[in-house]
Design a protein around this motif. Structure first.
Motif, short mmCIF file in Angstrom:
data_model
loop_
_atom_site.label_atom_id
_atom_site.label_comp_id
_atom_site.label_asym_id
_atom_site.label_seq_id
_atom_site.Cartn_x
_atom_site.Cartn_y
_atom_site.Cartn_z
N ARG A 131 -2.18 -0.71 9.08
CA ARG A 131 -2.24 -2.19 8.44
C ARG A 131 -3.81 -2.68 8.16
NH1 ARG A 131 2.77 -3.55 6.94
NH2 ARG A 131 4.17 -3.45 8.79
N LEU A 152 5.00 -0.20 4.69
CA LEU A 152 3.99 -0.37 4.03
C LEU A 152 4.04 -0.70 2.22
CD1 LEU A 152 1.88 2.36 5.89
CD2 LEU A 152 1.46 -0.27 5.88
N ASP A 153 4.93 0.01 1.86
CA ASP A 153 5.28 -0.33 0.57
C ASP A 153 6.80 -0.83 0.10
OD1 ASP A 153 5.31 -0.03 -2.42
OD2 ASP A 153 5.38 2.27 -2.50
N ASP A 190 -5.12 0.43 -2.20
CA ASP A 190 -3.88 0.19 -2.70
C ASP A 190 -3.01 1.48 -2.49
OD1 ASP A 190 -4.15 -2.01 -4.71
OD2 ASP A 190 -5.85 -0.70 -5.24
N ARG A 191 -3.88 2.67 -2.08
CA ARG A 191 -3.27 3.84 -1.89
C ARG A 191 -4.03 4.62 -0.53
NH1 ARG A 191 -0.25 5.33 -6.90
NH2 ARG A 191 0.65 6.88 -5.42
N TYR A 237 -6.10 -0.70 6.94
CA TYR A 237 -6.50 -0.39 5.80
C TYR A 237 -5.83 -1.40 4.53
CZ TYR A 237 -8.22 3.63 8.05
OH TYR A 237 -9.40 4.34 8.85
N GLN A 238 -4.70 -1.70 4.74
CA GLN A 238 -3.78 -2.49 3.89
C GLN A 238 -4.56 -3.91 3.70
OE1 GLN A 238 0.10 -3.58 5.29
NE2 GLN A 238 0.97 -3.13 3.08
N GLU A 239 -4.93 -4.43 4.85
CA GLU A 239 -5.50 -5.56 4.85
C GLU A 239 -6.87 -5.69 4.05
OE1 GLU A 239 -5.89 -6.88 8.63
OE2 GLU A 239 -3.51 -7.14 8.93
N MET A 285 0.84 -1.17 -0.07
CA MET A 285 0.08 0.20 0.12
C MET A 285 0.88 1.29 -0.04
SD MET A 285 -3.05 1.18 2.67
CE MET A 285 -1.87 1.56 4.25
#
Length: 393
Positions: A352, A390-391, A360-361, A354-356, A1
């Protein structure tokens, strides 16, 4: 992300004599810092008559200035207000192409329908906004890739004209759509464009539903409006990072989040907006033709009553005109993971989530309310240090 920056350019009262100049200069300084820190994209909104809530009334000019003072960060117009009384499609195409050249090919372009008070100010029929935005989506790539362009509809008659310049990026910059309902996420997916959403008042379960509708719609997309599919989901939410959780609160994070919540529900006339969205969803639910993915989803969900979160109950009170204390608003939003506030460790843990969800951004909304410029810059530095976590790319 990837981590991006989202800005409204806010300047709450009380005002100093130079407050307008200062918010413009502060925005430029924040963008320059974001570029140095490695943020992915700087997203600049378009709003009119926003007063305290948003000074970003000419985002193409702000983004042009930022382009001349940065090297790597991408420049996101999130989003051009697409109804024709705001921005004629030819002017959207021309300005975007110029900005793409001036930035060396760093432009990301989103479109939005806008909101009730802005429709009223610009004399725009609300029931035509979605169709006009759709027309602009279909026109822009053709204007950018065809030597001469023609278009005929009930509202526009464009006859064999050259649109210049063409964008620097070939075939054209990535396209996005601002989304705030199931129907808009489905529309973005059908168009093959990226989805720009907001998590500030939505619990993770609702965000997951929106993303699910979008992913299924874009999976079925056979005729994208552009020359390529931009399969990305970006969401913005309030982010404030400090040395400790306590310091973040002492900086004024709770008051800033509550001020933005109350201000946005007033500025956007949210009660009327929610009623319109509800009516739109009911029409799709009862559509004899099925109502697409949104209608199908609503029928599957019919009879199921998801539990009302504390934040949703607070928002309902605000829409009824009640003045809810800042601390209560903030706690309700934090309880449902709608905010990212605290130490770097706390912020990373919340990111994390939001990442899960498959985002994507993450568009980090950091210049909010009365947060001091110095505190915003410090937060940007601390969040910037989390980018490698995160990226991985």
């Amino acid at each position: 992300m990837k981590l991006d920056i989202f800005t409204e350019m806010q300047s709450p009262r009380p005002w100093s004599e130079d407050h307008e100049h200062r918010i413009i200069q502060n925005t430029l300084e924040q963008a320059k810092l974001a570029d140095r820190l490695g943020y992915g994209c700087w997203w600049q909104v378009e709003h009119h008559t926003g007063e305290e809530f948003s000074y970003s009334s000419a985002p193409e000019l702000m983004l042009t200035a930022i382009a001349q003072h940065t090297k790597a960060i991408r420049l996101g117009h999130s989003s051009v207000l697409a109804p024709f009384n705001f921005n004629h499609p030819i002017r959207v195409a021309e300005r975007a192409a110029f900005l793409d050249h001036l930035s060396g090919g760093r432009l990301e372009l989103g479109l939005a329908r806008s909101t009730i008070p802005e429709w009223r100010t610009f004399n725009i029929p609300p029931d035509r906004t979605r169709a006009q935005m759709q027309q602009t989506f279909e026109m822009l790539p053709k204007m950018w890739t065809q030597e001469r362009f023609s278009w005929k509809s009930d509202e526009l008659d464009i006859r064999n004209v050259p649109i210049v310049p063409k964008p620097y990026q070939k075939p054209h910059p990535p396209l996005w759509q601002a989304c705030s309902s199931l129907a808009s996420f489905e529309q973005a997916g059908r168009n093959g464009v990226g989805a720009l959403g907001v998590t500030l008042w939505a619990p993770p379960e609702q965000v997951k539903e929106w993303i699910g509708i979008y992913r299924e719609a874009i999976r079925r997309c056979e005729r994208p409006v552009g020359a390529f599919v931009n399969d990305q989901v970006a969401f913005f939410t309030f982010v404030h990072c400090a040395e400790t959780d306590r310091q973040a609160m002492e900086n004024g994070a709770a008051a800033a989040a509550a001020w933005y919540t109350n201000g946005s529900f007033t500025f956007f006339e949210a009660k009327e907006h929610f009623l319109k969205t509800f009516a739109e969803e009911q029409a799709l639910l009862n559509d004899p033709a099925g109502g697409g993915l949104t209608g199908q989803f609503l029928r599957e969900r019919a009879g199921k009553s998801p539990a009302t979160t504390r934040a949703q109950a607070i928002i309902a009170r605000i829409m009824q005109g009640e003045e809810v204390p800042n601390e209560e608003v903030f706690e309700g939003l934090r309880e449902q993971d709608s905010l990212i506030v605290g130490s770097p460790e706390t912020c990373l843990r919340k990111m994390r989530v939001y990442q899960e969800l498959g985002i994507d951004r993450l568009m980090c909304f950091q210049q909010v309310g009365r947060l001091p410029h110095e505190a915003v810059m410090d937060s940007m530095r601390r969040v910037g240090a989390l980018i490698p976590e995160l990226d991985r790319a």
